[in-house]
Design an enzyme around this catalytic site. Structure first.
Site, PDB file in Angstrom:
ATOM      1  CB  THR A 170       6.963  -8.678  -8.587  1.00 45.54           C
ATOM      2  OG1 THR A 170       7.959  -9.316  -7.766  1.00 45.54           O
ATOM      3  CG2 THR A 170       7.493  -7.354  -9.097  1.00 45.54           C
TER       4      THR A 170
ATOM      5  N   GLY B  33      -3.211  16.702 -15.876  1.00 50.30           N
ATOM      6  CA  GLY B  33      -2.806  15.597 -15.004  1.00 50.30           C
ATOM      7  C   GLY B  33      -2.227  16.041 -13.673  1.00 50.30           C
TER       8      GLY B  33
ATOM      9  CE  LYS C 153      14.571 -11.414  -1.375  1.00 49.72           C
ATOM     10  NZ  LYS C 153      13.436 -10.494  -1.282  1.00 49.72           N
TER      11      LYS C 153
ATOM     12  NE  ARG D 208      14.201  -8.558  -5.084  1.00 49.10           N
ATOM     13  CZ  ARG D 208      12.894  -8.755  -5.295  1.00 49.10           C
ATOM     14  NH1 ARG D 208      12.443  -8.925  -6.511  1.00 49.10           N
ATOM     15  NH2 ARG D 208      12.055  -8.764  -4.281  1.00 49.10           N
TER      16      ARG D 208
HETATM   17  C1  R5P Z   1      12.450  -7.210   0.373  1.00 46.45           C
HETATM   18  O1  R5P Z   1      13.444  -7.238   1.035  1.00 46.45           O
HETATM   19  C2  R5P Z   1      11.081  -6.947   0.910  1.00 46.45           C
HETATM   20  O2  R5P Z   1      10.978  -7.198   2.268  1.00 46.45           O
HETATM   21  C3  R5P Z   1      10.074  -7.805   0.165  1.00 46.45           C
HETATM   22  O3  R5P Z   1      10.353  -9.163   0.401  1.00 46.45           O
HETATM   23  C4  R5P Z   1      10.140  -7.548  -1.294  1.00 46.45           C
HETATM   24  O4  R5P Z   1      10.326  -6.187  -1.525  1.00 46.45           O
HETATM   25  C5  R5P Z   1       8.917  -8.015  -1.984  1.00 46.45           C
HETATM   26  O5  R5P Z   1       9.040  -7.731  -3.347  1.00 46.45           O
HETATM   27  P1  R5P Z   1       8.504  -8.762  -4.430  1.00 46.45           P
HETATM   28  O6  R5P Z   1       7.105  -9.087  -4.069  1.00 46.45           O
HETATM   29  O7  R5P Z   1       8.632  -8.010  -5.725  1.00 46.45           O
HETATM   30  O8  R5P Z   1       9.408  -9.958  -4.394  1.00 46.45           O
END
Ligand code: R5P
Length: 311
Positions: A234, A47, A201, A203
Site C-alpha cells: 500500500t 475464469g 515502526k 502497524r
Molecule cells: C513489512 O514488514 C514489509 O517488509 C513491508 O514493509 C510492508 O509489507 C510494506 O507494506 P505497505 O507498503 O502496505 O506498508
C-alpha cells in the site's frame, strides 16, 4: 550472461515459463543454457485457468518459473497445475522459481484463526503438487520457509537493486523503514558505501495504519535518502519513513524495494510523501522505469550459486 553449470545438469534440464513468469523463464533458460518451453495458457469462459506443458518432461530436471502477483491465488494454482503435470509425466526433479512468493507475510497465528498459518499451508500445497525445490528472492522472513519439505534457495536481489540505485544517487544515506528491513539496509549501505539507520515502526493490526515507534537520531541534512525494503504494497510503510526523512531535512528521498506491488493508491501516496523515484526489480510485472533485472541471480540460485544464507 551465461552461468557455468555442471555438464550433466544441462542434459535433460527444461525451463518452463508460466503465465506469470514475466519473461524471467526465458532469461534463466538462456543464462543456464537449458531448453525452454513457454507454458500453454488459456482462461476458460468461467475464469478458470487452463495451463499445460507442450514438451517432454520425462526424466528431466524441470524448472517452472512463475511469480505470484498480481492475482496471487490464480498464479499459485497455475503453478501447482504445471508442477502436477510435470510430476505425473515423470520429471526427475521439479524446482519452482517463484521470484515473488505471495502469502509470505502471512506467517503468524492470529487469535481469530486456529493454529494454522497461511504461508505454511501454501508451502505444504506446493510440496504436494510435486515441487521438490523452491528458488525465491527477498522473502518477507526466512524462517517460515522451513515449512517447505524440500530445498529452498534465496537469490540475492539486493545487489542488482542497489547497484541500479548507485548509478543515479550521489551522497546517499540508507534508511530502513522498520526493523524487518535492517539486514537489507545493512547490505545496501555496504554497496552504496554509506551509513544507515533503522526506524522503529508499528502497524495497527485492525486499521493497517503505520506509525513510528522509535525515531533514529540521525543527521541526514543534505543527504539523498534511500529507503530500502523487501516490498511496497500500500505504500504506508515507505510513506511514513519518507515523511520522517523529509522532516529531518533530507535533500531528496527515493525508495528501493525488491517487489513493487504498488496496490491501490500507493504511487500517489509515495509522491505525496515526497518520494521522487521508485526503484524495484522484475520479480513481478511493473511499469516503473527504474527496474533492475534479477534473472542472473535467480539463475545462479537454481544451481546453488550466490544464494543468501538461510539462518
Ligand atoms: C513489512 O514488514 C514489509 O517488509 C513491508 O514493509 C510492508 O509489507 C510494506 O507494506 P505497505 O507498503 O502496505 O506498508
Amino acid at each position: 550472461m551465461k552461468i557455468d553449470t555442471p555438464k550433466d545438469q544441462n542434459h535433460g534440464a527444461l525451463v518452463i515459463e508460466g503465465p506469470c513468469g514475466n519473461g524471467l523463464g526465458e532469461r534463466i533458460a538462456s543464462n543456464l543454457d537449458y531448453e525452454l518451453c513457454i507454458a500453454r495458457h488459456n482462461v476458460l469462459p468461467d475464469g478458470e485457468s487452463e495451463v499445460g506443458i507442450d514438451a517432454n518432461v520425462n526424466g528431466k530436471n524441470v524448472i517452472i518459473v512463475q511469480s505470484t502477483f498480481p492475482n496471487q491465488d490464480k498464479c499459485l494454482i497455475e503453478l501447482m497445475i504445471l508442477a502436477d503435470e510435470a510430476r505425473i509425466n515423470g520429471a526427475s526433479k521439479i524446482t519452482a522459481v517463484i521470484p515473488y512468493l505471495a502469502y509470505a507475510r502471512e506467517d503468524q497465528k492470529y487469535k481469530v484463526k486456529s493454529n494454522a498459518v497461511s504461508i505454511d499451508a501454501i508451502l505444504h500445497m506446493l510440496g504436494a503438487a510435486g515441487i521438490t525445490a523452491i528458488v525465491t528472492a527477498a522473502p518477507h522472513k526466512i524462517k517460515p520457509l522451513s515449512s517447505f519439505a524440500g530445498d529452498v534457495s534465496i537469490a540475492d536481489a539486493i545487489v542488482p537493486l542497489i547497484e541500479r540505485v548507485k548509478e543515479d544517487i550521489e551522497d546517499p544515506f540508507v534508511l530502513a523503514p522498520d526493523k524487518g528491513a535492517s539486514e537489507i539496509a545493512k547490505h545496501a549501505a555496504q554497496i552504496l558505501n554509506c551509513d544507515y539507520a533503522v526506524i522503529g515502526k508499528q502497524r495497527d493490526k485492525i486499521t493497517g495504519e503505520v506509525s513510528i515507534l522509535n525515531k533514529p537520531d540521525v543527521d541526514i541534512k543534505r543527504k539523498n535518502v534511500v529507503i530500502v525494503d523487501d516490498m511496497i504494497a500500500t505504500g504506508s510503510t515507505t510513506a511514513t519513513a519518507a515523511e520522517f526523512a523529509r522532516a529531518q531535512g533530507a535533500k531528496s528521498v527515493v525508495v528501493a524495494a525488491v517487489h513493487l506491488l504498488l496496490v491501490k493508491d500507493a504511487r500517489e501516496r509515495l509522491k505525496n510523501a515526497g518520494i521522487s523515484e521508485i526503484y524495484g526489480t522484475n520479480t513481478i510485472r511493473c511499469d516503473t522505469s527504474k527496474i533492475a533485472d534479477i534473472s542472473e541471480f535467480l539463475s545462479a540460485a537454481c544451481v546453488k550459486k550466490n544464494v543468501v544464507a538461510l539462518r
